[in-house]
Design a protein around this motif. Structure first.
Motif, short mmCIF file in Angstrom:
data_model
loop_
_atom_site.label_atom_id
_atom_site.label_comp_id
_atom_site.label_asym_id
_atom_site.label_seq_id
_atom_site.Cartn_x
_atom_site.Cartn_y
_atom_site.Cartn_z
N MET A 1 10.76 -5.08 -8.28
CA MET A 1 10.36 -6.48 -8.44
C MET A 1 8.93 -6.63 -8.93
N GLY A 2 8.09 -5.65 -8.62
CA GLY A 2 6.68 -5.75 -8.98
C GLY A 2 5.82 -6.31 -7.87
N PHE A 3 6.39 -6.53 -6.70
CA PHE A 3 5.63 -6.95 -5.52
C PHE A 3 6.43 -6.59 -4.28
N ALA A 4 5.71 -6.42 -3.18
CA ALA A 4 6.36 -6.08 -1.91
C ALA A 4 6.78 -7.36 -1.21
N LEU A 5 7.95 -7.33 -0.61
CA LEU A 5 8.50 -8.51 0.07
C LEU A 5 8.83 -8.16 1.51
N ASN A 6 8.35 -8.99 2.43
CA ASN A 6 8.74 -8.90 3.83
C ASN A 6 9.60 -10.12 4.15
N ILE B 1 0.84 -1.20 0.00
CA ILE B 1 0.00 0.00 0.00
C ILE B 1 0.87 1.25 0.00
N LEU B 2 1.90 1.26 0.85
CA LEU B 2 2.76 2.43 0.94
C LEU B 2 3.52 2.65 -0.36
N ALA B 3 4.01 1.59 -0.97
CA ALA B 3 4.77 1.71 -2.21
C ALA B 3 3.92 2.22 -3.36
N ALA B 4 2.60 2.07 -3.26
CA ALA B 4 1.69 2.54 -4.31
C ALA B 4 1.42 4.03 -4.22
N MET B 5 1.90 4.68 -3.17
CA MET B 5 1.65 6.10 -2.97
C MET B 5 2.71 6.94 -3.65
N ALA C 1 11.73 0.73 -2.72
CA ALA C 1 12.47 0.71 -3.98
C ALA C 1 12.54 -0.70 -4.54
N SER C 2 12.78 -1.68 -3.69
CA SER C 2 12.83 -3.07 -4.13
C SER C 2 11.46 -3.54 -4.62
N ALA C 3 10.39 -3.14 -3.92
CA ALA C 3 9.04 -3.53 -4.32
C ALA C 3 8.71 -3.00 -5.71
N ARG C 4 9.05 -1.76 -5.96
CA ARG C 4 8.75 -1.17 -7.26
C ARG C 4 9.57 -1.82 -8.37
#
Length: 284
Positions: free
Chosen positions: A197-202, A155-159, A192-195
């Motif tokens: 890769m195309g998905f968020a990773l924890n 959600i945060l990376a989409a902002m 930055a990694s999420a954008r």
């Protein structure tokens, strides 16, 4: 003199309404565990008599209830009714249920739906998988600062970047106190990694062996409506499987977004967060 008293009364009345609604929201964060009066007083910043008076008013309205044995406070029946009525307009959970069931059935892992509330993400639903070893870092009703956990990070990376900085600034004290491994610089790197890769990773940042991936669900104007995420133990989250899970989730996100497009769009000012973007952002 009469006019001055009237204005003061109106302001006090408005302030009481604002405080009562804030308490209603605060109690909802405690979920199924309920909120003890001492915790509500501490987190609200109000004194005990004022808090108690407002809680009693909310109980009379049916929006809250108090357990007779534990004395804890919970959302009441009227809150359920209002929420049910609102689902026709904001029914993300209903729309996403089939996707959550599919993902957990297909992957055997646990899937989640999260939404944004102010500067935090709240888990709306947890769909259990059948794999015998499960992670328990996230339960329905849990609230984390945006950026903590895969769905929250998505959600945060989409902002927009300026909105992200405003959220991180607002949450910095909480992050440093409760999630020392997720200080703002680390979250920026994760975004930055999420954008990329195309998905968020924890990668186990909350619990070492609990990994998760997340994808944002967007409205037509690009704002994040919420996020899907999947959690599993680290041995089931190797790079190749991350890509497989992301592909499955991406297909379900597209289905949910198509259904959302048929709902009446939200108007400016109706979203919970002052930081939500009004501009379309590129999908990642």
């Amino acid at each position: 003199m009469e006019q001055k008293v009237s204005r003061t009364t109106g302001l006090n009345g408005s302030q009481s309404v604002d405080r009562a609604l804030s308490l209603l929201s605060l109690v909802s964060y405690f979920g199924d565990q309920g909120g003890a009066l001492s915790n509500i007083v501490e987190q609200s910043g109000l004194n005990k008599p004022t808090t108690r008076r407002l809680l009693l008013a909310l109980i009379r309205s049916g929006l809250l209830e108090q357990d007779r044995l534990t004395r804890r406070y919970y959302l009441g029946q009227e809150a359920y009714v209002l929420g049910t009525l609102a689902t026709r307009r904001y029914g993300l959970l209903q729309i996403a249920r089939d996707s959550l069931s599919f993902l957990s059935s297909k992957t055997q892992d646990t899937s989640f739906l999260s939404i944004q509330r102010d500067n935090h993400a709240v888990c709306l639903h947890r769909e259990e998988g059948t794999y015998p070893i499960r992670t328990h870092a996230l339960q329905a009703g849990y609230r984390h600062p945006l950026g903590v956990g895969a769905g929250s990070l998505a959600i945060l990376a989409a902002m927009e970047d300026d909105e992200i900085e405003a959220v991180l600034a607002a949450n910095e004290a909480e992050l440093l106190a409760e999630f020392p491994d997720l200080a703002p610089p680390q979250i920026r790197d994760d975004i930055a990694s999420a954008r990329e890769m195309g998905f968020a990773l924890n990668p186990g940042r909350i619990l070492p062996n609990s990994w998760g991936i997340g994808l944002a669900i967007r409205y037509q104007d690009g704002r994040a409506a919420g996020a899907l995420s999947i959690a599993a133990i680290d041995s089931r989250m190797q790079p190749a499987r991350q890509l497989e899970l992301a592909a499955l989730m991406r297909g379900e996100v597209k289905k949910i977004e198509a259904r959302l497009a048929h709902l009446q769009p939200l108007k400016d000012g109706q979203c919970g967060s002052p930081f939500q973007s009004q501009k379309a952002t590129a999908a990642w």
